[in-house]
Design a protein around this motif. Structure first.
Motif, PDB file in Angstrom:
ATOM      1  N   PHE B 122       0.827  -1.200   0.000  1.00  0.00           N
ATOM      2  CA  PHE B 122       0.000   0.000   0.000  1.00  0.00           C
ATOM      3  C   PHE B 122       0.864   1.254   0.000  1.00  0.00           C
ATOM      4  N   SER B 123       2.011   1.179   0.699  1.00  0.00           N
ATOM      5  CA  SER B 123       2.818   2.379   0.873  1.00  0.00           C
ATOM      6  C   SER B 123       3.870   2.542  -0.215  1.00  0.00           C
ATOM      7  N   VAL B 168       1.101  -6.280  -5.564  1.00  0.00           N
ATOM      8  CA  VAL B 168       0.306  -5.055  -5.420  1.00  0.00           C
ATOM      9  C   VAL B 168      -1.023  -5.339  -4.699  1.00  0.00           C
ATOM     10  N   THR B 169      -1.611  -6.507  -4.914  1.00  0.00           N
ATOM     11  CA  THR B 169      -2.932  -6.785  -4.339  1.00  0.00           C
ATOM     12  C   THR B 169      -2.848  -7.561  -3.029  1.00  0.00           C
ATOM     13  N   PHE B 170      -1.615  -7.748  -2.552  1.00  0.00           N
ATOM     14  CA  PHE B 170      -1.449  -8.572  -1.339  1.00  0.00           C
ATOM     15  C   PHE B 170      -2.273  -8.108  -0.136  1.00  0.00           C
ATOM     16  N   PRO B 171      -2.304  -6.799   0.209  1.00  0.00           N
ATOM     17  CA  PRO B 171      -2.924  -6.413   1.486  1.00  0.00           C
ATOM     18  C   PRO B 171      -4.452  -6.484   1.508  1.00  0.00           C
ATOM     19  N   PHE B 172      -5.105  -6.494   0.356  1.00  0.00           N
ATOM     20  CA  PHE B 172      -6.546  -6.278   0.350  1.00  0.00           C
ATOM     21  C   PHE B 172      -7.327  -7.244   1.241  1.00  0.00           C
ATOM     22  N   ILE B 173      -7.063  -8.531   1.085  1.00  0.00           N
ATOM     23  CA  ILE B 173      -7.857  -9.510   1.847  1.00  0.00           C
ATOM     24  C   ILE B 173      -7.439  -9.531   3.312  1.00  0.00           C
ATOM     25  N   GLY B 231       0.737   0.403 -12.965  1.00  0.00           N
ATOM     26  CA  GLY B 231       2.138   0.778 -12.742  1.00  0.00           C
ATOM     27  C   GLY B 231       3.110  -0.398 -12.675  1.00  0.00           C
ATOM     28  N   ALA B 232       2.904  -1.254 -11.717  1.00  0.00           N
ATOM     29  CA  ALA B 232       3.847  -2.358 -11.498  1.00  0.00           C
ATOM     30  C   ALA B 232       3.890  -3.270 -12.704  1.00  0.00           C
ATOM     31  N   VAL B 233       2.714  -3.557 -13.262  1.00  0.00           N
ATOM     32  CA  VAL B 233       2.632  -4.452 -14.410  1.00  0.00           C
ATOM     33  C   VAL B 233       3.337  -3.829 -15.607  1.00  0.00           C
ATOM     34  N   SER B 234       3.167  -2.505 -15.754  1.00  0.00           N
ATOM     35  CA  SER B 234       3.779  -1.809 -16.879  1.00  0.00           C
ATOM     36  C   SER B 234       5.293  -1.999 -16.881  1.00  0.00           C
TER      37      SER B 234
END
Lengths: 355, 301
Positions: B122-123, B168-173, B231-234
């Motif tokens: 997230f940060s 990038v999506t790690f924190p969501f769950i 961003g990261a994927v790009s």
């Protein structure tokens, strides 16, 4: 099943919850662990259940060391203060949970489970609530379901952590009586934790009084009430009036005043703390000089049979507060009104030598 | 975001009483001014872009729109986006549930470090996250030579895109579940253990059902981000047409090539995904509050 705890100690950081506690819980008894909050009673219960690990000492279940026995194999029933019912399950599923979690070989067929659950729900008189969810029940009903759930797995011991603590006074009194009755039917070794002395004295076969992680006294309700072993026990089991003084022959000298006291084995001049229950204090108007503590009536309450008089100390006993229980007739006879100066003389005094 | 579901659990019908009571109500003009400001903001910043995307996408007619959508590059981008999300979301579901379970139900050394670590994605800027992967797995990176030796390609491949998406999506769950699980405490689990349940039984029968709606909510958010991540994927994708372009990257390429209608057509796909996600999210919230309310209402009766 009998339970023994031997030299149990447990600390949480700097806080000592249990300090070398040894106790014996004979088979089939209903024992109350009584004490103020933070005295270690709940910790002791959790250590016996196996949910908390003692720093040192042993728990013996039926004479066998339980140190290596996992919680789920100890066959204890535990009832939580806030019920801990499974909120997403119906009452029926809650009670059936323990039976359904058994390994396949020991598990009963579903129809036998259903029969057993309904029997238990009948035992706690809530069979008609089987399809409800916990959130739809009242506090008293939830606690009875929690008890049925604990009993479902046929525990050898029943441990109850402040079982009535979250209920209102009336329901509490009902459930108390009901628990006693249930225990008389089932005769399962039970320990319950409470901070309510009335509850402990009313329900238990024996009372264990605890303070600061130590056992202060063990005995039947009559024993601990009539013969408190320590000042703490005396103070905890009901209201008290307290006097600090010195033993002088057949009396206790408090400041310039004198309280009559039967001759004791305490040495002349010993520093003591003396206690009298509210009904053991006598209010007198006239007195030979120096007998009794001078006090002024501050309030008079009359409810039912007993009239309670609150008094503030005067002269030598300034800043002290006293409570007397007497009858309405006596109040009329003495013409007590608020602001009247009187003297207090104990009919019975319990004296402890200061350490 | 975190705790939305737990807040729902507490909502009751008290607000309506408060609102309809003349003694606690604000004057009408305050009410309507606030509503107007909110609606204007909503219209300009949220609704307008959505409308623009659709209008621009269809500016050259339906046929151009349709051709762009069935174009092989677009289809491959759709496929890659779905692949990345299909791998990243279940993995993060497992990681997230495990992390939240460990943090909420057990005490151990390094717990706060773990929480900080979970918050890291997230940060950290997504571009930096992508660069980290390039630095570690790229040709000049730490493991570059070793990977080349064993003929393993990570950067500029689907693997790299999946890795970046997972990061990038790690924190969501985990972030959705931790407050919920902490609020529920350990008592029910303890009760289950005393009743003889084994570890996985406790998890399956007690812990998981209690966080069901929070979990679904977290998965939806995680999925939305996995599909929309740019961003990261790009950084790790290399922009190889028809091979390593996800939908957001495809939009950028088309836009940079002045194919505005096509860019907006692809963007409309993403917008559609977002709308579907929103729809499911609203439904989940509605279900969660309905379950809670029916219970509390019956209790009051």
């Amino acid at each position: 099943m009998s339970i023994q705890v031997k030299n149990i100690s447990k600390a949480f950081g700097n806080f000592i919850a249990l300090d070398n506690v040894s106790l014996d819980f004979p088979s089939g008894e209903l024992v109350a662990l009584l004490g103020p909050s933070g005295c270690g009673k709940t910790t002791l219960l959790r250590v016996i259940a196996g949910m908390e690990q003692a720093d040192s000492g042993d728990v013996l279940l039926e004479g066998e060391d339980a140190a290596t026995t996992h919680v789920r194999e100890r066959q204890v029933g535990f009832v939580f203060q806030h019920y801990a019912l499974f909120r997403h399950m119906t009452v029926f599923d809650n009670v059936a949970f323990g039976l359904r979690m058994k390994p396949r070989k020991q598990r009963l067929p579903e129809d036998k489970i259903a029969k057993k659950v309904h029997d238990l729900l009948k035992l706690v008189q809530l069979d008609w609530l089987a399809d409800r969810f916990p959130a739809q029940l009242s506090g008293g009903q939830r606690q009875r379901i929690a008890l049925a759930r604990a009993l479902a797995v046929e525990p050898r011991v029943l441990l109850l952590d402040e079982p009535f603590g979250a209920l209102d006074a009336k329901v509490r009194k009902e459930l108390r009586r009901w628990l006693r009755k249930l225990h008389d039917e089932l005769h399962i070794t039970s320990i319950f934790v409470t901070h309510d002395q009335e509850e402990a004295l009313e329900v238990a076969d024996r009372v264990v009084l605890m303070n600061h992680g130590k056992v202060e006294q063990v005995g039947t309700p009559e024993e601990v009430y009539a013969h408190p072993a320590t000042p703490f026990v005396y103070g905890f089991l009901g209201s008290v009036n307290l006097f600090h003084g010195r033993v002088e022959g057949e009396s206790v000298r408090v400041g310039d005043d004198r309280l009559p006291h039967e001759a004791s084995e305490l040495a002349h001049g010993a520093e003591v703390t003396a206690f009298a229950r509210p009904h053991e204090l006598e209010i007198i108007i006239q007195s030979e000089s120096g007998v009794g503590i001078p006090a002024k009536v501050s309030r008079i309450f009359s409810f039912g049979l007993v009239t309670r008089v609150e008094l503030e100390g005067t002269e030598g006993a300034i800043n002290q507060h006293f409570e007397v229980e007497t009858t309405r007739e006596r109040v009329t006879e003495l013409a007590l009104i608020e602001g009247k100066n009187v003297r207090l003389v104990p009919s019975r005094l319990r004296v402890f030598q200061n350490q | 975001m975190a705790g939305t579901i737990s807040a729902l659990y507490k909502s009751s019908n008290k607000e309506s009483r408060y609102e309809s009571n003349a003694a606690t109500r604000e004057p009408i003009w305050i009410k309507w001014t606030l509503v107007a400001i909110a609606l204007t903001f909503f219209a300009i910043f949220l609704l307008l872009p959505l409308v623009v995307v659709l209008v621009e996408a269809l500016s050259k007619g339906w046929s151009v729109y349709w051709e762009t959508l069935v174009d092989s590059e677009t289809l491959s981008a759709v496929w890659l986006t779905l692949t990345a999300a299909t791998i990243a979301v279940p993995l993060n579901l497992i990681f997230g549930v495990m992390a939240a379970w460990a943090i909420a139900k057990f005490d151990f050394r390094g717990k706060y470090f773990l929480i900080t670590l979970i918050d890291l994605p997230f940060s950290v800027s997504p571009v930096v996250a992508g660069l980290i992967y390039v630095l570690v797995f790229g040709a000049q990176g730490w493991f570059g030579p070793w990977l080349a030796e064993h003929d393993i390609k990570i950067i500029f491949t689907t693997t790299g895109i999946v890795l970046a998406t997972i990061f990038v999506t790690f924190p969501f769950i985990a972030r959705e579940l931790i407050p919920l699980m902490q609020a529920q405490g350990k008592e029910e689990e303890e009760a289950a253990v005393v009743l003889g349940a084994k570890g996985w039984q406790v998890f399956w029968h007690i812990t998981l059902p209690n966080v069901k709606w929070g979990l679904i909510y977290g998965v939806i958010l995680c999925n939305a981000r996995a599909m929309g991540e740019f961003g990261a994927v790009s950084v790790v994708s290399g922009h190889i047409r028809g091979l390593t372009n996800t939908l957001p990257l495809q939009v950028e390429i088309l836009y940079n090539e002045y194919q505005f209608a096509a860019a907006f057509a692809v963007a409309s796909l993403l917008a559609l995904l977002a709308l579907v996600t929103l729809g499911i999210k609203t439904w989940v919230e509605f279900q969660a509050s309905k379950t809670m309310q029916s219970v509390s209402l019956e209790h009051e009766v």
